[in-house]
Design a protein around this motif. Structure first.
Motif, PDB file in Angstrom:
ATOM      1  N   ARG A  23       0.841  -1.195   0.000  1.00 27.98           N
ATOM      2  CA  ARG A  23       0.000   0.000   0.000  1.00 27.98           C
ATOM      3  C   ARG A  23       0.874   1.241   0.000  1.00 27.98           C
ATOM      4  O   ARG A  23       1.485   1.590   1.011  1.00 27.98           O
ATOM      5  CB  ARG A  23      -0.930   0.012   1.216  1.00 27.98           C
ATOM      6  CG  ARG A  23      -1.889   1.212   1.216  1.00 27.98           C
ATOM      7  CD  ARG A  23      -2.611   1.370   2.529  1.00 27.98           C
ATOM      8  NE  ARG A  23      -3.520   2.511   2.489  1.00 27.98           N
ATOM      9  CZ  ARG A  23      -4.018   3.111   3.558  1.00 27.98           C
ATOM     10  NH1 ARG A  23      -3.713   2.670   4.775  1.00 27.98           N
ATOM     11  NH2 ARG A  23      -4.828   4.140   3.421  1.00 27.98           N
ATOM     12  N   GLN A  26      -3.639   3.944  -3.825  1.00 21.96           N
ATOM     13  CA  GLN A  26      -2.487   3.418  -3.093  1.00 21.96           C
ATOM     14  C   GLN A  26      -2.411   1.888  -3.112  1.00 21.96           C
ATOM     15  O   GLN A  26      -1.560   1.302  -2.462  1.00 21.96           O
ATOM     16  CB  GLN A  26      -2.451   3.934  -1.642  1.00 21.96           C
ATOM     17  CG  GLN A  26      -2.273   5.434  -1.549  1.00 21.96           C
ATOM     18  CD  GLN A  26      -1.974   5.911  -0.143  1.00 21.96           C
ATOM     19  OE1 GLN A  26      -2.282   5.233   0.835  1.00 21.96           O
ATOM     20  NE2 GLN A  26      -1.365   7.082  -0.036  1.00 21.96           N
ATOM     21  N   SER A  82     -13.106  -6.274   2.602  1.00 21.76           N
ATOM     22  CA  SER A  82     -12.059  -6.253   3.622  1.00 21.76           C
ATOM     23  C   SER A  82     -12.220  -7.446   4.559  1.00 21.76           C
ATOM     24  O   SER A  82     -13.309  -7.705   5.076  1.00 21.76           O
ATOM     25  CB  SER A  82     -12.109  -4.948   4.412  1.00 21.76           C
ATOM     26  OG  SER A  82     -13.376  -4.784   5.041  1.00 21.76           O
ATOM     27  N   TYR A 130      -4.428  -7.640   5.779  1.00 20.87           N
ATOM     28  CA  TYR A 130      -5.282  -6.454   5.823  1.00 20.87           C
ATOM     29  C   TYR A 130      -4.869  -5.532   6.969  1.00 20.87           C
ATOM     30  O   TYR A 130      -4.780  -4.311   6.794  1.00 20.87           O
ATOM     31  CB  TYR A 130      -6.752  -6.855   5.977  1.00 20.87           C
ATOM     32  CG  TYR A 130      -7.687  -5.659   6.002  1.00 20.87           C
ATOM     33  CD1 TYR A 130      -8.079  -5.046   4.823  1.00 20.87           C
ATOM     34  CD2 TYR A 130      -8.147  -5.125   7.213  1.00 20.87           C
ATOM     35  CE1 TYR A 130      -8.917  -3.929   4.830  1.00 20.87           C
ATOM     36  CE2 TYR A 130      -8.976  -4.021   7.226  1.00 20.87           C
ATOM     37  CZ  TYR A 130      -9.354  -3.426   6.034  1.00 20.87           C
ATOM     38  OH  TYR A 130     -10.172  -2.321   6.060  1.00 20.87           O
ATOM     39  N   ARG A 131      -4.587  -6.112   8.138  1.00 18.92           N
ATOM     40  CA  ARG A 131      -4.203  -5.286   9.289  1.00 18.92           C
ATOM     41  C   ARG A 131      -2.875  -4.576   9.061  1.00 18.92           C
ATOM     42  O   ARG A 131      -2.620  -3.512   9.645  1.00 18.92           O
ATOM     43  CB  ARG A 131      -4.150  -6.145  10.550  1.00 18.92           C
ATOM     44  CG  ARG A 131      -5.536  -6.573  11.048  1.00 18.92           C
ATOM     45  CD  ARG A 131      -5.454  -7.201  12.434  1.00 18.92           C
ATOM     46  NE  ARG A 131      -4.726  -8.459  12.424  1.00 18.92           N
ATOM     47  CZ  ARG A 131      -5.294  -9.646  12.222  1.00 18.92           C
ATOM     48  NH1 ARG A 131      -6.590  -9.729  11.987  1.00 18.92           N
ATOM     49  NH2 ARG A 131      -4.559 -10.746  12.241  1.00 18.92           N
ATOM     50  N   LEU A 179      -2.084  -3.237   6.312  1.00 22.24           N
ATOM     51  CA  LEU A 179      -2.339  -2.174   5.340  1.00 22.24           C
ATOM     52  C   LEU A 179      -3.237  -1.079   5.884  1.00 22.24           C
ATOM     53  O   LEU A 179      -3.067   0.099   5.551  1.00 22.24           O
ATOM     54  CB  LEU A 179      -2.985  -2.761   4.082  1.00 22.24           C
ATOM     55  CG  LEU A 179      -2.188  -3.804   3.297  1.00 22.24           C
ATOM     56  CD1 LEU A 179      -3.050  -4.402   2.199  1.00 22.24           C
ATOM     57  CD2 LEU A 179      -0.921  -3.200   2.727  1.00 22.24           C
ATOM     58  N   TYR A 180      -4.230  -1.463   6.702  1.00 21.73           N
ATOM     59  CA  TYR A 180      -5.253  -0.524   7.151  1.00 21.73           C
ATOM     60  C   TYR A 180      -5.486  -0.648   8.655  1.00 21.73           C
ATOM     61  O   TYR A 180      -5.518  -1.761   9.194  1.00 21.73           O
ATOM     62  CB  TYR A 180      -6.589  -0.788   6.435  1.00 21.73           C
ATOM     63  CG  TYR A 180      -6.560  -0.461   4.958  1.00 21.73           C
ATOM     64  CD1 TYR A 180      -6.686   0.848   4.522  1.00 21.73           C
ATOM     65  CD2 TYR A 180      -6.402  -1.477   4.023  1.00 21.73           C
ATOM     66  CE1 TYR A 180      -6.658   1.138   3.170  1.00 21.73           C
ATOM     67  CE2 TYR A 180      -6.373  -1.181   2.667  1.00 21.73           C
ATOM     68  CZ  TYR A 180      -6.503   0.132   2.245  1.00 21.73           C
ATOM     69  OH  TYR A 180      -6.469   0.429   0.913  1.00 21.73           O
ATOM     70  N   PRO A 181      -5.684   0.482   9.328  1.00 20.75           N
ATOM     71  CA  PRO A 181      -5.949   0.439  10.768  1.00 20.75           C
ATOM     72  C   PRO A 181      -7.414   0.192  11.104  1.00 20.75           C
ATOM     73  O   PRO A 181      -7.750  -0.159  12.235  1.00 20.75           O
ATOM     74  CB  PRO A 181      -5.526   1.838  11.239  1.00 20.75           C
ATOM     75  CG  PRO A 181      -5.799   2.716  10.044  1.00 20.75           C
ATOM     76  CD  PRO A 181      -5.498   1.863   8.839  1.00 20.75           C
ATOM     77  N   ASP A 182      -8.312   0.368  10.124  1.00 21.43           N
ATOM     78  CA  ASP A 182      -9.735   0.259  10.417  1.00 21.43           C
ATOM     79  C   ASP A 182     -10.165  -1.208  10.482  1.00 21.43           C
ATOM     80  O   ASP A 182      -9.467  -2.113  10.025  1.00 21.43           O
ATOM     81  CB  ASP A 182     -10.574   1.002   9.365  1.00 21.43           C
ATOM     82  CG  ASP A 182     -10.242   0.559   7.948  1.00 21.43           C
ATOM     83  OD1 ASP A 182      -9.059   0.554   7.603  1.00 21.43           O
ATOM     84  OD2 ASP A 182     -11.167   0.205   7.202  1.00 21.43           O
TER      85      ASP A 182
END
Length: 232
Positions: A95, A150, A185, A191-192, A194-197
């Motif tokens: 990302r 991204q 997602s 996934y974690r 790449l993204y905090p949500d």
């Protein structure tokens, strides 16, 4: 036990969607070949599968290496005699903006997500064609249906997965079912990273859909891309 006596290869089987898929297929009675780079992880999944009463083989393989894939398929045939299901799940992601993505990062993503999948199909499909049956499930992504900022290289690789799926489905039409699964997602290590949500899906949600496609009598047309989205 709708899959009793059938044998499934699951790439990236040591964690996340791959692990959940190994266990879900085993619950339906399938023999499982667990493959990934980490021997410790795939041995753990192998033991979990065998504790459930199914047979399993753990084969360490780097999907960037053609010789590893050839060896994995050979070992699978030698051990179980047949390959009825191939789940191409292994994947990596980067990302960052395209202009900040290195050529090496591009090569890694494409080698694992596309080339590795191509090679797995190349070496497994001849066995399925000789038997006149089989199921291939290729894990793409929602990012393979719509580009995401991204995630240009990852999106490109997952678009390619859908193209491979549609083309190969036509080549083996009437004999082997070939499907792409496009999750949203999913709560995985990748996934974690790449993204905090919070992700909207669990690995088990995707695994359940994969198993549905593998079951006899699945009404989903070969070559189709099946979306799996959560409510989040």
């Amino acid at each position: 036990m709708e899959l009793e006596g059938q044998t499934a290869i699951v790439t990236g089987g040591g964690r996340g969607i791959g692990r959940a898929t190994c266990l879900a297929l085993a619950r339906k009675g399938a023999n499982i070949i667990v493959t990934a780079r980490s021997q410790d992880e795939i041995e753990e999944v192998r033991k979990m599968v065998e504790d459930m009463g199914s047979k399993s083989l753990a084969v360490a393989a780097d999907l960037r290496e053609e010789s590893d894939i050839r060896s994995m398929v050979t070992k699978s045939i030698e051990h179980f005699g047949t390959i009825d299901i191939l789940v191409n799940n292994a994947g990596v992601a980067v990302r960052k903006p395209l202009t900040e993505t290195s050529a090496e990062e591009y090569d890694t993503v494409m080698d694992v997500n596309v080339r590795g999948m191509f090679l797995c199909m190349k070496y497994v499909l001849p066995h399925m064609l000789r038997e006149g049956r089989g199921k291939v499930i290729n894990v793409s992504s929602g990012a393979g249906k719509s580009g995401i900022r991204q995630l240009a290289v990852y999106s490109a690789s997952k678009f390619a997965v859908i193209g491979l799926t549609e083309s190969v489905a036509q080549e083996v039409s009437g004999k082997i079912g070939v499907h792409a699964v496009c999750p949203g997602s999913v709560d995985t290590d990748m996934y974690r990273s790449l993204y905090p949500d919070e992700a909207s899906l669990r690995p088990e949600d995707v695994a359940a859909r994969i198993v549905e496609l593998c079951l006899p009598g699945s009404g989903t047309a070969s070559g189709s891309c099946v979306t799996v989205y959560g409510n989040g």
